[in-house]
Design a protein around this motif. Structure first.
Motif, PDB file in Angstrom:
ATOM      1  N   VAL A   1      17.090  33.901   1.768  1.00 47.11           N
ATOM      2  CA  VAL A   1      15.923  33.222   2.344  1.00 47.11           C
ATOM      3  C   VAL A   1      16.194  32.950   3.829  1.00 47.11           C
ATOM      4  O   VAL A   1      17.134  32.222   4.182  1.00 47.11           O
ATOM      5  N   HIS A   2      15.366  33.526   4.682  1.00 43.59           N
ATOM      6  CA  HIS A   2      15.596  33.423   6.127  1.00 43.59           C
ATOM      7  C   HIS A   2      15.229  32.036   6.667  1.00 43.59           C
ATOM      8  O   HIS A   2      14.569  31.235   6.015  1.00 43.59           O
ATOM      9  N   GLY A   3      15.674  31.789   7.894  1.00 40.70           N
ATOM     10  CA  GLY A   3      15.385  30.535   8.571  1.00 40.70           C
ATOM     11  C   GLY A   3      14.199  30.665   9.506  1.00 40.70           C
ATOM     12  O   GLY A   3      13.497  31.668   9.538  1.00 40.70           O
ATOM     13  N   HIS A   4      14.011  29.613  10.304  1.00 42.13           N
ATOM     14  CA  HIS A   4      12.903  29.527  11.277  1.00 42.13           C
ATOM     15  C   HIS A   4      13.462  29.738  12.675  1.00 42.13           C
ATOM     16  O   HIS A   4      14.499  29.162  13.008  1.00 42.13           O
ATOM     17  N   PRO A   5      12.775  30.499  13.499  1.00 42.98           N
ATOM     18  CA  PRO A   5      11.562  31.293  13.264  1.00 42.98           C
ATOM     19  C   PRO A   5      11.900  32.788  13.175  1.00 42.98           C
ATOM     20  O   PRO A   5      11.673  33.544  14.109  1.00 42.98           O
TER      21      PRO A   5
ATOM     22  N   ARG B   1       2.588  22.195   2.649  1.00 39.94           N
ATOM     23  CA  ARG B   1       3.670  21.379   2.094  1.00 39.94           C
ATOM     24  C   ARG B   1       4.925  22.237   2.003  1.00 39.94           C
ATOM     25  O   ARG B   1       4.862  23.406   1.639  1.00 39.94           O
ATOM     26  N   PHE B   2       6.053  21.641   2.297  1.00 38.97           N
ATOM     27  CA  PHE B   2       7.311  22.390   2.311  1.00 38.97           C
ATOM     28  C   PHE B   2       7.600  23.018   0.955  1.00 38.97           C
ATOM     29  O   PHE B   2       8.120  24.130   0.858  1.00 38.97           O
ATOM     30  N   GLU B   3       7.238  22.307  -0.122  1.00 34.43           N
ATOM     31  CA  GLU B   3       7.503  22.786  -1.476  1.00 34.43           C
ATOM     32  C   GLU B   3       6.823  24.118  -1.775  1.00 34.43           C
ATOM     33  O   GLU B   3       7.234  24.835  -2.694  1.00 34.43           O
ATOM     34  N   GLN B   4       5.791  24.453  -1.008  1.00 37.84           N
ATOM     35  CA  GLN B   4       5.078  25.710  -1.251  1.00 37.84           C
ATOM     36  C   GLN B   4       5.968  26.928  -1.025  1.00 37.84           C
ATOM     37  O   GLN B   4       5.796  27.958  -1.680  1.00 37.84           O
TER      38      GLN B   4
ATOM     39  N   ILE C   1      14.877  25.353   1.741  1.00 38.32           N
ATOM     40  CA  ILE C   1      13.974  25.964   0.754  1.00 38.32           C
ATOM     41  C   ILE C   1      14.742  26.272  -0.528  1.00 38.32           C
ATOM     42  O   ILE C   1      14.231  26.051  -1.637  1.00 38.32           O
ATOM     43  N   VAL C   2      15.970  26.755  -0.400  1.00 38.38           N
ATOM     44  CA  VAL C   2      16.808  27.019  -1.566  1.00 38.38           C
ATOM     45  C   VAL C   2      17.049  25.724  -2.350  1.00 38.38           C
ATOM     46  O   VAL C   2      17.016  25.710  -3.589  1.00 38.38           O
ATOM     47  N   MET C   3      17.297  24.626  -1.635  1.00 39.25           N
ATOM     48  CA  MET C   3      17.447  23.337  -2.312  1.00 39.25           C
ATOM     49  C   MET C   3      16.174  22.975  -3.073  1.00 39.25           C
ATOM     50  O   MET C   3      16.230  22.467  -4.198  1.00 39.25           O
ATOM     51  N   ASP C   4      15.020  23.243  -2.485  1.00 36.57           N
ATOM     52  CA  ASP C   4      13.763  22.926  -3.163  1.00 36.57           C
ATOM     53  C   ASP C   4      13.560  23.834  -4.371  1.00 36.57           C
ATOM     54  O   ASP C   4      13.017  23.404  -5.400  1.00 36.57           O
ATOM     55  N   CYS C   5      13.992  25.081  -4.263  1.00 32.21           N
ATOM     56  CA  CYS C   5      13.948  25.970  -5.428  1.00 32.21           C
ATOM     57  C   CYS C   5      14.768  25.377  -6.571  1.00 32.21           C
ATOM     58  O   CYS C   5      14.323  25.365  -7.733  1.00 32.21           O
TER      59      CYS C   5
END
Length: 248
Positions: free
Chosen positions: A9-13, A51-54, A82-86
């Motif tokens: 999962v890539h970062g921003h931006p 929302r970040f969770e999306q 995002i991985v943590m949210d997964c």
């Protein structure tokens, strides 16, 4: 021995091409999935994330589409969050976590203001000025010229609308610190020695919080050790994947 699929999962931006060295190293003997997050790269620009969770929900839908029941999830910076949210949303599908140059704490009140101001600026000015300013924090000033050019190219190619939406969502992201203490899968924490955004101390704190983790500090790299020092990053990732494969 069967190999566990790897999702990067890539970062921003940035976009999925930030993982080119890892795809090249690992795709010969395992499924390697490198999505573009919503609003980045070739992914649809609308509707933008609110929302970040999306972001995590999008990854779950991708896993469903690809019929991947379980995987190792790896993310860098925003990708790590995002991985943590997964893991928060669907831990039963995660066999291992790789958290690179990231941190679990929620945004500070000051940070919320900074992210919203930057979102406004990107919509107003576009990406180039920002990319010029942060390039030598994303990668070290001494990084290889080709690596610098790749990182700058990813940043300037990013949609300002997608980047701004992600910044606003990230400003309101959850606190993952308690979650980390309940992670039951092996975790690899990686950080570059010269990372100014997420210093080594942040990685050490995550390593201490996680019940079953190992820490790898990569010399001669800043915020993107997977690109700046791909051989060292891939060595650490490869050893970790071998352990996960064996335990799965």
């Amino acid at each position: 021995m069967a190999t566990v699929p790897l999702v990067l999962v890539h970062g921003h931006p940035f976009d999925h091409t930030m993982w080119n060295p890892q795809r090249a190293a690992f795709s010969a003997d395992r499924q390697v999935i490198t999505p573009d997050l919503r609003g980045y790269g070739t992914s649809p620009r609308v509707p933008e994330v609110t929302r970040f969770e999306q972001f995590a929900q999008d990854i779950r839908e991708l896993l469903d589409e690809l019929e991947v029941q379980a995987c190792v999830l790896a993310g860098l910076s925003m990708g790590g969050q995002i991985v943590m949210d997964c893991y928060r949303q669907f831990p039963e599908r995660v066999r291992g976590l790789v958290l690179a140059d990231t941190f679990p704490a929620p945004e500070t009140p000051e940070g919320v203001g900074v992210r919203h101001a930057m979102a406004d600026r990107l919509l107003r000015e576009g990406m180039r000025g920002y990319a010029d300013e942060v390039l030598e924090k994303m990668v070290a000033p001494y990084a290889d010229a080709e690596v610098k050019a790749h990182v700058h190219r990813m940043m300037t190619a990013t949609s300002p609308q997608g980047a701004a939406a992600a910044l606003r969502a990230r400003a309101a992201r959850p606190d993952y610190r308690d979650l980390l203490t309940h992670v039951t899968v092996p975790t690899l924490v990686v950080v570059g020695t010269d990372d100014a955004y997420t210093p080594v101390a942040d990685a050490e704190a995550m390593h201490a919080a996680l019940p079953s983790s190992q820490l790898r500090v990569i010399e001669g790299a800043a915020h993107m050790p997977n690109l700046e020092r791909p051989a060292e990053f891939n060595e650490a990732l490869g050893e970790f994947l071998t352990k996960v494969d064996a335990s799965s």
